[in-house]
Design a protein around this motif. Structure first.
Motif, PDB file in Angstrom:
ATOM      1  N   ASP A 172      -6.917  61.613   6.621  1.00  0.00           N
ATOM      2  CA  ASP A 172      -7.979  60.606   6.558  1.00  0.00           C
ATOM      3  C   ASP A 172      -8.497  60.164   7.927  1.00  0.00           C
TER       4      ASP A 172
ATOM      5  N   HIS B  19     -11.757  60.592   8.763  1.00  0.00           N
ATOM      6  CA  HIS B  19     -13.068  59.990   8.446  1.00  0.00           C
ATOM      7  C   HIS B  19     -13.944  59.820   9.677  1.00  0.00           C
TER       8      HIS B  19
ATOM      9  N   ASP C 130     -10.042  64.797   4.339  1.00  0.00           N
ATOM     10  CA  ASP C 130     -10.939  63.785   4.897  1.00  0.00           C
ATOM     11  C   ASP C 130     -10.945  63.770   6.428  1.00  0.00           C
TER      12      ASP C 130
ATOM     13  N   HIS D 241     -13.684  63.140   0.506  1.00  0.00           N
ATOM     14  CA  HIS D 241     -14.907  62.806   1.244  1.00  0.00           C
ATOM     15  C   HIS D 241     -15.602  64.017   1.838  1.00  0.00           C
TER      16      HIS D 241
ATOM     17  N   HIS E 132      -4.274  65.798  -1.622  1.00  0.00           N
ATOM     18  CA  HIS E 132      -5.105  64.634  -1.285  1.00  0.00           C
ATOM     19  C   HIS E 132      -5.352  63.836  -2.568  1.00  0.00           C
TER      20      HIS E 132
ATOM     21  N   HIS F  46      -5.421  60.716   1.236  1.00  0.00           N
ATOM     22  CA  HIS F  46      -6.276  59.963   0.327  1.00  0.00           C
ATOM     23  C   HIS F  46      -5.918  58.484   0.313  1.00  0.00           C
TER      24      HIS F  46
ATOM     25  N   HIS G 241      -5.143  55.302   1.972  1.00  0.00           N
ATOM     26  CA  HIS G 241      -5.362  54.807   3.335  1.00  0.00           C
ATOM     27  C   HIS G 241      -4.290  53.803   3.725  1.00  0.00           C
TER      28      HIS G 241
HETATM   29 MN   LIG Z   1      -9.851  59.148   2.756  1.00  0.00          MN
END
Ligand SMILES: [Mn+2]
Length: 432
Positions: free
Chosen positions: A10, A12, A49, A85, A167, A200, A202
């Protein structure tokens, strides 16, 4: 044989609308990469992600490519999967070029068996001979269905040592605050892997890894790990004020098994100061002076400041609280960036919305529209007329742009319909 790997999830990259905050996310990734290179890890696992969207802007792609290239140059392979994502149902994810270039190695290698099961092939890390398999995510956790179709026997009987990358949120490990998020029972994971590299969620799981910065021994009962985000990806995560980071996993290969220890490594790029102000029954000037007080009482130099305003004001409108002015004041005190959330700030005018549960969506919608229409006064518009207009408005907002229509034309026609509904002449420019 001793081994060491980094488990990241993650990232991002580019998740923020605020570019100054995005820069901190980039910095966090760079710091992380430098750290793991110094640690001389054997490989990196990325549980999805990397990007916040499947088609991020060029700057973001370039940055990610540089980071991956840096690892490639020192022979550290990165194995991973697409997350919810950065996955694209039409296979247009910008993660793909990274896979193609070999900078990032796709651990999702599915194959359909004759009896229509999904067989996940293993990758073998050339240096450590550890086997790696993974299941990529889809939007809205749709991959959960695919877990049910896995050829489990193949995955479970393959000789180890092996790592599974996924994830998906697991119901049994779901922290309370994520109770509304889609999750899958732990039993859906194929058994007999030495390490389950989750993404996934967070949040670091087990939480104790992040909270007490201990080193945890991986055991059969305790081998599902989520590192959480690398850098906060939204307002709430900044507000939680938990440092992002990753997991450093080290240990030994013992025959067909791994004997591992995991440690969470925080990546700190900035200090965060959180302000939360209950505005219930206050007037605007009181709220502003309370903020002023906080401004003079604390040190904000080079910090991100989050300000959450909530509750019903006793009078005045929420937009009387001028966000830009507040931001300016804090920036003058040296704040790096200021984010204000007034989603839960209300005024008398919009207060007391009652929603009955158990009704259909349509009924709830009708009730809400009735309630709101009765509270707003617009010249010459009766409540009934206003209700009608709200429905018309919702209709317009629901019109999709056809593939042949240009965005600009679509926007213009939306605007025109809006003007028509509210009987506004186009010559009178709409003020924002
Ligand atoms: Mn995420």
């Amino acid at each position: 044989m001793k081994i060491k790997f980094a488990h990241i999830s993650d990232v991002h990259l580019g998740a923020w609308r605020n570019e100054r905050i995005n820069e901190l996310g980039y910095k966090a990734l760079e710091k992380l990469i430098d750290f793991i290179i110094k640690e001389k890890v054997d490989f990196v696992i990325l549980s999805g992600d990397l990007y916040d969207v499947s088609n991020p802007k060029v700057e973001v792609i370039d940055l990610a490519t540089k980071a991956m290239k840096k690892l490639k140059d020192v022979n550290i392979p990165v194995y991973g999967i697409m997350g919810s994502h950065d996955f694209s149902p039409s296979n247009k994810s910008m993660v793909r070029p990274l896979f193609t270039a070999g900078l990032y190695i796709d651990a999702w290698v599915p194959e359909l068996t004759v009896d229509n099961k999904i067989k996940l092939n293993f990758l073998v890390d050339p240096k450590t001979k550890i086997k790696i398999a993974g299941i990529r995510a889809r939007k809205r956790s749709l991959e959960i269905e695919e877990y049910r179709e896995l050829d489990r026997e193949f995955l479970e009987t393959e000789k180890g040592p092996k790592i599974f990358i996924f994830h998906t949120m697991l119901s049994e490990l779901k922290p309370k605050e994520f109770k509304d998020m889609e999750s899958a029972p732990k039993s859906l994971l194929p058994q007999n892997f030495d390490y389950y590299a989750g993404g996934h969620l967070h949040k670091t799981v087990p939480e104790i890894l992040n909270e007490e910065s201990i080193t945890l021994k991986i055991s059969e009962r305790n081998n599902i790990i989520y590192p959480g985000y690398v850098f906060p990806t939204d307002f709430r995560e900044l507000e939680r004020n938990k440092q992002g980071g990753f997991c450093l996993v080290s240990g030994e290969i013992k025959g067909e098994n791994l004997d591992l220890n995991v440690k969470f490594i925080p990546i700190k790029v900035i200090d965060i100061e959180n302000i939360s102000l209950d505005c219930t029954n206050k007037v605007v000037s009181t709220v502003l002076s309370e903020l002023e007080e906080k401004l003079s009482n604390r040190d904000y130099q080079d910090k991100i400041v989050t300000i959450r305003l909530f509750g019903p004001l006793s009078s005045g409108k929420t937009y009387d609280i001028k966000i830009n002015e507040i931001i300016q004041n804090f920036k003058e005190k040296g704040a790096y960036e200021v984010l204000i959330n007034k989603n839960a700030l209300t005024t008398e005018e919009y207060q007391a919305i009652s929603i009955s549960t158990g009704k259909s969506n349509e009924e709830i919608e009708t009730a809400l529209i009735k309630e709101h229409a009765g509270k707003v006064r617009i010249n010459n518009f009766t409540t009934v007329k206003l209700e009608k207009k709200i429905y018309q408005l919702l209709n317009i907002f629901g019109t999709e742009r056809h593939s042949g229509t240009k965005v600009m034309d679509y926007n213009d026609s939306l605007k025109q319909s809006f003007l028509n509904i509210f009987e506004v002449q186009k010559s009178k420019e709409l003020k924002q």
